[in-house]
Design an enzyme around this catalytic site. Structure first.
Site, PDB file in Angstrom:
ATOM      1  N   GLY A   1       5.907   9.726  14.720  1.00 24.63           N
ATOM      2  CA  GLY A   1       7.138   9.601  13.942  1.00 24.63           C
ATOM      3  C   GLY A   1       7.664  10.954  13.468  1.00 24.63           C
TER       4      GLY A   1
ATOM      5  N   ARG B   1      16.092  13.790  23.942  1.00 20.28           N
ATOM      6  CA  ARG B   1      15.875  13.863  22.497  1.00 20.28           C
ATOM      7  C   ARG B   1      17.169  13.529  21.763  1.00 20.28           C
ATOM      8  NH1 ARG B   1      11.031  15.376  21.159  1.00 20.28           N
ATOM      9  NH2 ARG B   1      11.674  15.733  19.016  1.00 20.28           N
TER      10      ARG B   1
ATOM     11  N   ASP C   1      -4.548  10.277  18.351  1.00 19.38           N
ATOM     12  CA  ASP C   1      -3.197   9.723  18.262  1.00 19.38           C
ATOM     13  C   ASP C   1      -2.717   9.147  19.590  1.00 19.38           C
ATOM     14  OD1 ASP C   1      -3.079  12.381  19.187  1.00 19.38           O
ATOM     15  OD2 ASP C   1      -1.001  12.610  18.574  1.00 19.38           O
TER      16      ASP C   1
ATOM     17  N   CYS D   1      -7.498  15.823  29.504  1.00 19.94           N
ATOM     18  CA  CYS D   1      -7.405  14.857  28.398  1.00 19.94           C
ATOM     19  C   CYS D   1      -7.623  13.434  28.911  1.00 19.94           C
ATOM     20  CB  CYS D   1      -6.023  14.971  27.754  1.00 19.94           C
ATOM     21  SG  CYS D   1      -5.708  13.798  26.427  1.00 19.94           S
TER      22      CYS D   1
END
Length: 400
Positions: free
Chosen positions: A72, A140, A279, A332
């Site tokens: 967020g 964005r 996350d 990752c």
């Protein structure tokens, strides 16, 4: 004395506004996490939860107490929330303890008050900016579809005005992956000398990459392009990934989580105190507990946390013979768990594997040259200190 669970080093990544955001970036993986808390459309951390997080974390034994504020969009909390943050840190911190605050923001809600507070208490900010206006505004946008570039630039100017330390985080997606030199020069020409580049890789439930995602080959070409622009600037411009590679080559220390052998380096804390291992993996089946009724020692000892963490080193057998394993370590987990998430397989090759190989093949010799230069410089500095009259005097005083 042997290390106890409470002495283990870990940091916190805190989502005080959960997945709430004033923007609606097309590639944001966190916005859907609001569905975990369907009873409310507005998610904000309470003062009592904040107090519990800060006080309990500062009661553990850490070299540095590292708080990362993220979303967020964390600035939705407003300046009074962050005044409470520093108030609680001052109240509960031990004398002489080191407390670090980092905050990742889209910068569109930075105000004079926030900028002054971040400057006064030395917050390090990461600002999301994907490149020049036409590139940045591709994905964005706000909820009305309007690009956010102008407001981001205004926020950056406020940070500069108040001398807030910040870096720029570039989300490498389908709109900018072929424009590495342009992106790099755009940032440097505007005085941005601290860069982060992260790959955008998201899939639908059938395992198909979403339209804004990038492929391994593109990632390798992008990173190599950034490296070629950066190499003459090495020492003046910081690229976080490149700094991490050099730190490992010089000191043997992994400073980013993807270069570790275990994914137990931090906890993700949601607005209500729920704790997750990462996350990228805020999923009901990975809920570790809640800070309001579980202490950090219990969370560190959680079998679920241990099981999650050890998957990092369960890489594909092909990785064992890869000359770049020490720097990649299978990549990752997020890039190894794609497609159906019901049976995640850590032994999948990273979606970006081909890109990492191409990048390290192309740049490895150059990084090692820089690493040797750093080591030689350190040796010269050490020899100069040992040869100085002041050093000789101190040595003779110790001998007496």
């Amino acid at each position: 004395m042997s290390e106890t669970v409470a002495d283990k080093q870990f940091s916190l990544l805190i989502k005080p506004a959960s997945a709430d955001c004033n923007l609606a970036c097309a590639y944001c993986f966190y916005l859907p996490k609001a569905g975990l808390y369907p009873s409310s459309s507005r998610h904000r951390m309470s003062e009592s939860t904040l107090q519990r997080i800060v006080s309990s974390y500062l009661a553990t034994r850490q070299t540095t107490y590292s708080f990362g504020w993220q979303g967020g969009e964390p600035t939705l909390m407003g300046v009074e929330f962050f005044r409470k943050v520093v108030e609680f840190q001052s109240r509960y911190g031990r004398p002489g303890s080191v407390v670090a605050n980092g905050l990742q923001t889209n910068a569109t809600m930075i105000t004079e008050e926030l900028a002054r507070l971040f400057s006064e208490y030395r917050f390090l900010l990461g600002v999301s900016l994907d490149g020049p206006e036409e590139i940045h505004n591709t994905h964005r946008t706000n909820k009305r579809g309007t690009g956010s570039y102008d407001r981001v630039v205004e926020g950056i100017e406020l940070l500069k005005k108040h001398r807030v330390e910040f870096n720029v985080l570039v989300a490498v997606n389908a709109a900018n992956v072929g424009k590495a030199p342009e992106i790099y020069r755009f940032l440097v020409d505007r005085g941005v000398l601290f860069h982060q580049y992260i790959p955008i890789v998201e899939f639908d439930q059938q395992g198909n990459p979403l339209p804004f995602s990038i492929e391994g080959r593109q990632w390798g070409e992008f990173l190599t392009g950034i490296y070629e622009e950066w190499y003459p600037d090495a020492g003046r411009v910081s690229v976080r990934l490149f700094d991490a590679i050099l730190t490992y080559l010089v000191d043997g220390s992994p400073i980013i989580c993807t270069m570790g052998r275990d994914c137990r380096q931090y906890f993700l804390v949601e607005h209500n105190g729920d704790v997750y291992p990462c996350d990228f993996f805020v999923q009901p089946e990975l809920l570790l507990g809640n800070v309001l009724n579980t202490d950090w020692a219990q969370l560190l000892e959680s079998p679920r946390y241990e099981s999650f963490g050890r998957q990092k080193s369960q890489w594909n057998e092909i990785c064992d013979s890869c000359p770049h394993l020490e720097l990649c370590l299978g990549d990752c987990l997020k890039h190894r768990f794609y497609g159906e998430r019901s049976e995640p397989d850590p032994r999948k090759l990273s979606w970006l594997c081909a890109g990492w190989k191409a990048f390290f093949d192309a740049t490895g010799p150059g990084f090692r040259r820089i690493a040797r230069r750093i080591q030689r410089q350190r040796t010269r500095e050490l020899e100069a200190r040992l040869a100085s009259p002041a050093s000789t005097l101190r040595s003779s005083e110790r001998a007496r």
